[in-house]
Design an enzyme around this catalytic site. Sequence first.
Site, short mmCIF file in Angstrom:
data_model
loop_
_atom_site.label_atom_id
_atom_site.label_comp_id
_atom_site.label_asym_id
_atom_site.label_seq_id
_atom_site.Cartn_x
_atom_site.Cartn_y
_atom_site.Cartn_z
N ASP A 1 -0.62 -9.53 9.56
CA ASP A 1 0.69 -9.92 9.04
C ASP A 1 1.35 -8.71 8.44
OD1 ASP A 1 1.10 -12.71 9.47
OD2 ASP A 1 -0.60 -13.09 8.15
N TYR B 1 0.83 -1.22 0.00
CA TYR B 1 0.00 0.00 0.00
C TYR B 1 0.86 1.26 0.00
CZ TYR B 1 -3.39 -3.48 1.43
OH TYR B 1 -4.16 -4.61 1.52
N TYR C 1 -10.76 -0.79 -0.24
CA TYR C 1 -10.81 -0.38 1.18
C TYR C 1 -9.56 0.38 1.58
CZ TYR C 1 -7.60 -3.66 3.69
OH TYR C 1 -6.51 -4.31 4.21
N ARG C 2 -8.54 0.37 0.71
CA ARG C 2 -7.25 0.89 1.13
C ARG C 2 -6.35 0.91 -0.09
NH1 ARG C 2 -4.08 -2.91 5.43
NH2 ARG C 2 -2.23 -1.63 5.74
N HIS D 1 4.24 -6.72 -4.37
CA HIS D 1 2.94 -6.68 -5.05
C HIS D 1 2.20 -5.39 -4.73
CE1 HIS D 1 2.19 -8.79 -1.12
NE2 HIS D 1 1.40 -7.74 -1.03
#
Lengths: 99, 540
Positions: free
Chosen positions: B151, B92, B484-485, B398
Site C-alpha cells: 500500500d 519513512y 527494519y526501515r 505518521h
Amino acid sequence: MLLDTRFGRLQPNAVSHVPVLRFSGDVTGVWYDELDTRWRRKGFVLGGITGADALFVLETLANDRGRRVVSRTPLDLPRVKDVEAVRWIIAPHHPSVSA
Amino acid sequence: MSILPPDMDEAGFAAFLSDLRGTVGGDWVWSSDADMFPYRDAFSPVWNTSEEIQASSAVAPADVAQVQQVVRIAKRHRVPLHPISTGKNFGYGGASPNVQGSAVLDLKRLDRVIEVNEERNYCLVEPGVSYFDLYRHIQERGLKVMIDCPDPGWGSPVGNALDRGVGYTMPQFRDHFGAHCGMEVVLPDGELMRTGMGAMPGADSWQEYPYGFGPDPSGLFAQGNFGVVTKMGFRLMPQPEYYRTGLIRVPRRRDLVKLVNHVNYLSDSGMVSEVRFASPLAALLGNPEFAALATKMGGPSDAEMDAAASTAGLHSWAIDLQFLGPRAATAAQWDYARDRILSDIPGAEALDGDHFALPATERQLENDTQPYPTAIRRKGALGIPSLGIWEIVRDDGHVGFFPVLPRDGEAVFEMQRVLGDAQRQFPLPPYFSAVTAPLFWHSNTFQMVFAPSIRRDDPEHNAMVHRAMKHMVAVAAEHGWGDYRAAPIYQDDVAATYSFNGGSLRKFLEAMKDAVDPDGIIAPGRGGVWPARFREGARA
Ligand SMILES: Cc1cc2nc3c(=O)[nH]c(=O)nc-3n(C[C@H](O)[C@H](O)[C@H](O)COP(=O)(O)OP(=O)(O)OC[C@H]3O[C@@H](n4cnc5c(N)ncnc54)[C@H](O)[C@@H]3O)c2cc1C
C-alpha cells in the site's frame, strides 16, 4: 468535476454541463479509470469538492504529472470522521503538460 | 532560493544547476520553493524546525545515459544526490534526503516496463514504473501473472524494494527486495554496472539467477548509498486459479505459542499466503476496565486475560488464513491447516471463509461477504494496487517504527510487555498491549507497529512524537529488536543499534563508502552510512 459523496450529495453549482465524477473517500477508481490517462496529456483543468485527505492524494498524483493545486478553499460543511471538505482546482503547471 | 548544497555558495550552486540544465533541459531541473515543496517530507515530525532536512534542488533525467551524466556533474560539483524512484515513501521520510541541500535525483521519467514474461514469471522495470503502471501493463495485455503490491499502489517496485518494503501475498513475493532478481546500477563515478547474470554479455537469465559469479553486491543498494538503480527485475507469481480463506480461533492467551508454531510450519511449507493474526479481545479496548488490564505495567497474567476472555465470551487469538492455487489444492491445504491446529489446541475452532475463482469480481474485492470480521484487504491480498489505505492516515500523517520480532509466541508476549511499558510515559494510544498481534509481512519474521501521528499545527505534539520514536528505538534495541526501515531523521539512531563488536558492520560499510564514493555523491548518510567527508559532522 470531482465530488466526494462523504459530504452528501453535493451539486456542482457553476456550469451544469461540466461532467461530474463522484467517489466516496477513496480516489483509486476515478484516478485509475479517468485521471491517470487525462493527466498524461496536455491541458485539462480539474475542479472538485472533496475531503482534505482525498485532495492530498490527488495533489500528490497530480504533481507527478506536472500539475498543481491553484485554488484551495476549506468549506463550512460538517466534518466527516474529522475530515474537512475543501473546494479546489488542479491545473497544469509544467511545460510538458501546459496547453 | 534559500537552501544551498553543503560547502557551496550561490555562484557554485548556479553553476551546478546550469550544468544540469545543459544535460536534461531547463524544464527538468527545479530549485524554487514551490517546485521543491513536494520533495519535503509531508509526514515530518520536525516540519519547519531546524531539524527538518530539505533538498536544494531536483533533477529528472530522461534515460540512463542522462542519469550517468547527472551523477558525473554532481561529482564534479561535489553535490550529494538523493535518488528516488516514485518518491512516495510516506512514513519513512517521503522524498527528503539525509543531508541538507542535497539534490533530489527524481527518476520518474525512467518509466518503461521493459519486459513481463508470463512463461518464466518475471518482470524487468525502470524506477519510475509504479505498481499501478505495472498492473495496467499486465491487465491490458492479459498476461497471466500476479504482482505483489504494497500500500498505496502509487509506489514503485524499485523504490519500495530498495527500502525493503513489503506486500501481502505469498512469502517468497511479499518481501520485495527478496523477490528481486538482477539490477542495473549507475555507480558514484557514473559507471554503469549490472549484477548477477546481467554482468554476462548475452545471458538470457538475468531475472532468473540473481547471483552470477563471485560476491553479489545487490544488497548494498537497498537502504544503501552505493549507486543509483536504473533497472530491476522481480520474480512474479503465476496468476493463481483460486482464492480461499478460513479463520481459526483459539480460546486461551497462551495458545498463541502453539498457534505461531503452526503458522510457521504452514508458511515455510509454502501452503499459505499472508497470515493475519488478531485478538478478538481488541474489541474490548473501548472498555476502560479492560483497557487498564491489557496495558497494565508489567503486563497482565494469563489467568487475568483468560478470565476477561471468558467473561466476554470471546477467543483470545485468531488467524485469518489465505490460500492461493488450484481449487482442489486450496481446499486440501485449508483442510490440512484446520485439522493440524484443531487436533493440537483444545477448544480451537475453524470457520470456512469466502472462496472463489480468480480473477475476483468487484464485489469479491470489496470483501463484504466474509462470514466473520476480517482485517484482510482483498485488493492487496490479490496483488491489485489501491489507494484505499489512505483512510487509515490520521492527522497530517505518521512516523513508523516496526521492530523486527522473532516468530515465536513468547517473544510476542515479551514485546507487548516491554514496549507497552516503554511507551507509557508518552500520551499516545496504546500501540503495544496484551492484545497486540504480530504482523507477518516479511517472509520469515514478525514485526509490531508503532506509528504515532503528527500534526503540522502542533509542534509540541510533534516534539513528543519525535522523543517517543527515539526512546522506543533505544528500548527495543536493549531487547534485541531492531527497526527494519526508518526515515532519514532516524536512520542514525537505528543504525547505531546494530552495534555488534563495536559496530563492525557500519565500519565495514563506511570503509567501502570511502573507497567508492569519497565525496559522498550518492545519498550520504542513508542507512546510517556516512562517507569521511560528512562523518564527523554527522556523529558530532
Ligand atoms: C497508509 C500507508 C500505508 C503504507 N503501506 C505500506 C505497505 O503496505 N508496504 C510498504 O512497504 N510500505 C508501505 N507504506 C510506506 C510507503 O508509502 C511505501 O513503501 C512506498 O512504496 C515507498 O515509496 P516509493 O515506492 O515511491 O519509493 P521511493 O520513495 O521512490 O524510494 C524509497 C527510498 O529508496 C531509495 N531509492 C529509491 N529509488 C532508488 C534508486 N533508483 N536508486 C537508489 N536508491 C533509491 C531512496 O532512498 C528513497 O528515499 C505505507 C505508507 C502509508 C502512508
